[in-house]
Design an enzyme around this catalytic site. Structure first.
Site, PDB file in Angstrom:
ATOM      1  N   GLY A  51       0.808  -1.216   0.000  1.00  0.00           N
ATOM      2  CA  GLY A  51       0.000   0.000   0.000  1.00  0.00           C
ATOM      3  C   GLY A  51       0.841   1.265   0.000  1.00  0.00           C
ATOM      4  O   GLY A  51       2.028   1.243  -0.281  1.00  0.00           O
ATOM      5  N   TYR A  52       0.162   2.393   0.300  1.00  0.00           N
ATOM      6  CA  TYR A  52       0.763   3.721   0.186  1.00  0.00           C
ATOM      7  C   TYR A  52       1.376   3.855  -1.209  1.00  0.00           C
ATOM      8  O   TYR A  52       2.559   4.092  -1.396  1.00  0.00           O
ATOM      9  CB  TYR A  52       1.780   3.993   1.298  1.00  0.00           C
ATOM     10  CG  TYR A  52       1.806   5.468   1.634  1.00  0.00           C
ATOM     11  CD1 TYR A  52       0.751   6.045   2.338  1.00  0.00           C
ATOM     12  CD2 TYR A  52       2.837   6.295   1.184  1.00  0.00           C
ATOM     13  CE1 TYR A  52       0.731   7.398   2.597  1.00  0.00           C
ATOM     14  CE2 TYR A  52       2.820   7.649   1.434  1.00  0.00           C
ATOM     15  CZ  TYR A  52       1.760   8.189   2.148  1.00  0.00           C
ATOM     16  OH  TYR A  52       1.738   9.531   2.398  1.00  0.00           O
ATOM     17  N   LEU A  53       0.504   3.653  -2.172  1.00  0.00           N
ATOM     18  CA  LEU A  53       0.941   3.480  -3.553  1.00  0.00           C
ATOM     19  C   LEU A  53       1.483   4.771  -4.161  1.00  0.00           C
ATOM     20  O   LEU A  53       1.040   5.867  -3.830  1.00  0.00           O
ATOM     21  CB  LEU A  53      -0.241   2.979  -4.390  1.00  0.00           C
ATOM     22  CG  LEU A  53      -0.910   1.694  -3.880  1.00  0.00           C
ATOM     23  CD1 LEU A  53      -2.074   1.305  -4.787  1.00  0.00           C
ATOM     24  CD2 LEU A  53       0.078   0.552  -3.757  1.00  0.00           C
TER      25      LEU A  53
ATOM     26  N   HIS B 231       4.192   1.804  -8.251  1.00  0.00           N
ATOM     27  CA  HIS B 231       3.218   0.708  -8.116  1.00  0.00           C
ATOM     28  C   HIS B 231       2.235   0.724  -9.290  1.00  0.00           C
ATOM     29  O   HIS B 231       1.860  -0.325  -9.812  1.00  0.00           O
ATOM     30  CB  HIS B 231       2.387   0.866  -6.829  1.00  0.00           C
ATOM     31  CG  HIS B 231       3.176   0.703  -5.563  1.00  0.00           C
ATOM     32  ND1 HIS B 231       3.424   1.754  -4.701  1.00  0.00           N
ATOM     33  CD2 HIS B 231       3.751  -0.383  -5.004  1.00  0.00           C
ATOM     34  CE1 HIS B 231       4.107   1.311  -3.665  1.00  0.00           C
ATOM     35  NE2 HIS B 231       4.335   0.027  -3.818  1.00  0.00           N
TER      36      HIS B 231
ATOM     37  N   ASP C  59      13.470  -3.388  -5.861  1.00  0.00           N
ATOM     38  CA  ASP C  59      13.837  -4.422  -4.886  1.00  0.00           C
ATOM     39  C   ASP C  59      14.432  -5.604  -5.665  1.00  0.00           C
ATOM     40  O   ASP C  59      13.794  -6.646  -5.818  1.00  0.00           O
ATOM     41  CB  ASP C  59      12.604  -4.849  -4.086  1.00  0.00           C
ATOM     42  CG  ASP C  59      12.051  -3.700  -3.267  1.00  0.00           C
ATOM     43  OD1 ASP C  59      12.693  -3.301  -2.298  1.00  0.00           O
ATOM     44  OD2 ASP C  59      10.967  -3.176  -3.626  1.00  0.00           O
TER      45      ASP C  59
ATOM     46  N   MET D 169      11.420   5.940  -6.673  1.00  0.00           N
ATOM     47  CA  MET D 169      10.154   6.082  -5.932  1.00  0.00           C
ATOM     48  C   MET D 169      10.041   4.980  -4.887  1.00  0.00           C
ATOM     49  O   MET D 169      10.364   3.824  -5.153  1.00  0.00           O
ATOM     50  CB  MET D 169       8.973   6.018  -6.889  1.00  0.00           C
ATOM     51  CG  MET D 169       8.876   7.259  -7.720  1.00  0.00           C
ATOM     52  SD  MET D 169       7.375   7.250  -8.702  1.00  0.00           S
ATOM     53  CE  MET D 169       7.671   8.717  -9.674  1.00  0.00           C
ATOM     54  N   SER D 170       9.607   5.375  -3.690  1.00  0.00           N
ATOM     55  CA  SER D 170       9.447   4.428  -2.590  1.00  0.00           C
ATOM     56  C   SER D 170       8.460   5.020  -1.597  1.00  0.00           C
ATOM     57  O   SER D 170       8.456   6.242  -1.376  1.00  0.00           O
ATOM     58  CB  SER D 170      10.796   4.229  -1.895  1.00  0.00           C
ATOM     59  OG  SER D 170      10.608   3.648  -0.619  1.00  0.00           O
ATOM     60  N   SER D 171       7.640   4.169  -0.995  1.00  0.00           N
ATOM     61  CA  SER D 171       6.707   4.660   0.024  1.00  0.00           C
ATOM     62  C   SER D 171       7.480   5.260   1.194  1.00  0.00           C
ATOM     63  O   SER D 171       6.999   6.160   1.878  1.00  0.00           O
ATOM     64  CB  SER D 171       5.830   3.513   0.527  1.00  0.00           C
ATOM     65  OG  SER D 171       5.203   2.891  -0.568  1.00  0.00           O
TER      66      SER D 171
HETATM   67  O1  PAF Z   1       7.776  -5.212  -2.115  1.00  0.00           O
HETATM   68  C1  PAF Z   1       6.857  -5.184  -1.284  1.00  0.00           C
HETATM   69  O2  PAF Z   1       6.095  -4.213  -1.185  1.00  0.00           O
HETATM   70  C2  PAF Z   1       6.680  -6.357  -0.329  1.00  0.00           C
HETATM   71  O3  PAF Z   1       7.910  -6.899   0.051  1.00  0.00           O
HETATM   72  C3  PAF Z   1       5.739  -7.440  -0.873  1.00  0.00           C
HETATM   73  C4  PAF Z   1       6.321  -8.107  -2.102  1.00  0.00           C
HETATM   74  C5  PAF Z   1       4.391  -6.845  -1.198  1.00  0.00           C
HETATM   75  C6  PAF Z   1       5.543  -8.525   0.187  1.00  0.00           C
HETATM   76  O4  PAF Z   1       4.960  -8.010   1.340  1.00  0.00           O
END
Ligand code: PAF
Length: 286
Positions: free
Chosen positions: A31-33, A37, A157, A191-193
């Site tokens: 979340g917190y897109l 995302h 990631d 970009m990252s939450s």
């Molecule tokens: O990358 C993420 O946001 C999380 O590690 C994931 C893959 C949704 C698992 O909780």
């Protein structure tokens, strides 16, 4: 767009879709897109086509956070997330509860974990020893809830994506894993939450991560570099920022994650940098 919280309901929807021949695309998130995302949601749509179904899960998974980490303060805004998912063309947002995912607090109720034992050891795995066990466990569980044909993960990631690909192959999940490119702010910050945690000074200095990647690219283009020496040089660049503290800088093969002694064009680089308590990561191919 439907919001589904019950696991049984999610599974029966997925089985219905499969029966009707629709392909299922899946984007797991906490979340917190942000726009990164959303690009994954669009990639999932592209993969399954207009007749397919796209599911986004929103679940802040407690088992992937260490005891000193930011689980309780991880940013959450479900209302906004749902709007963004609707606009991006998702069909279902899956929002399981902790009680459903990990029933009970004691091991009488929950005691099964999925552990990848090779790719998850270095980098993020060294700095966050229980992290990947939580990620592989929750992603395997989510795969069993959503039953996707295709799942999309972000390249930001990088190690996570490699670990998930390995898990998917090792456990014979019939799922195609797509790794979609990192989206960046105009100044290069990935970009990252978690960027939300940064104060103004930290935000201004956070471009150091992408600057290190650019600097490494420039140097290896000129000539192959000793990874140890290049690491020291880049660590000095980070240390010049008053708010930044290097966690790791690492050079490796982008597919196998095997460490590289020499960095050259094509070598992969990843780094993690603390700004106060906020830890940011970035990576790229040199
Ligand atoms: O990358 C993420 O946001 C999380 O590690 C994931 C893959 C949704 C698992 O909780």
């Amino acid at each position: 767009m439907r919001v589904v919280s019950l696991i049984a309901q999610m599974q029966s929807a997925a089985l219905r879709w499969k029966k009707s021949g629709a392909r299922v695309g899946f984007v797991p998130t906490m979340g917190y897109l942000h726009a990164g995302h959303i690009s994954l949601v669009k990639r999932a749509r592209q993969a399954v086509g207009p007749k397919g179904r796209v599911v986004v899960s929103i679940y802040v998974n407690p088992t992937q956070f260490g005891p000193e980490e930011d689980f309780t303060k991880y940013p959450r805004d479900l209302k906004r997330d749902l709007r963004l998912c609707r606009e991006a063309g998702a069909d279902v947002v899956f929002t399981p509860t902790d009680a459903a995912m990990y029933p009970g607090k004691s091991e009488d109720h929950y005691s099964t974990y999925v552990v990848e034992e090779t790719l998850s050891l270095g980098m993020e795995g060294s700095s966050r020893p229980t992290h990947f066990r939580g990620v592989t466990t929750v992603v395997a569980k989510l795969f069993n809830c959503v039953l996707p044909d295709v799942a999309v993960f972000g390249a930001k990631d990088w190690q996570q994506a490699a670990v998930i690909q390995r898990m998917t192959a090792d456990l014979n999940f019939p799922i195609k894993i797509i790794v979609a490119p990192t989206l960046r702010e105009r100044d290069g910050l990935a970009m990252s939450s978690r960027n939300k945690y940064l104060n103004a000074v930290q935000r201004a200095q956070a471009t150091i991560l992408s600057e290190c990647l650019s600097e490494a690219r420039k140097l290896v283009k000129h000539a192959p570099q000793s990874a140890a020496r290049l690491t020291r040089k880049l660590a000095e660049c980070v240390a010049a920022k008053s708010e930044a503290r290097v966690d790791y800088i690492h050079f490796f093969d982008g597919e196998t994650l095997v460490p590289a002694k020499t960095a050259r064009p094509g070598t992969h680089m990843a780094l993690a940098v603390f700004f106060g308590k906020t830890r940011l990561i970035d990576n790229g191919r040199l």
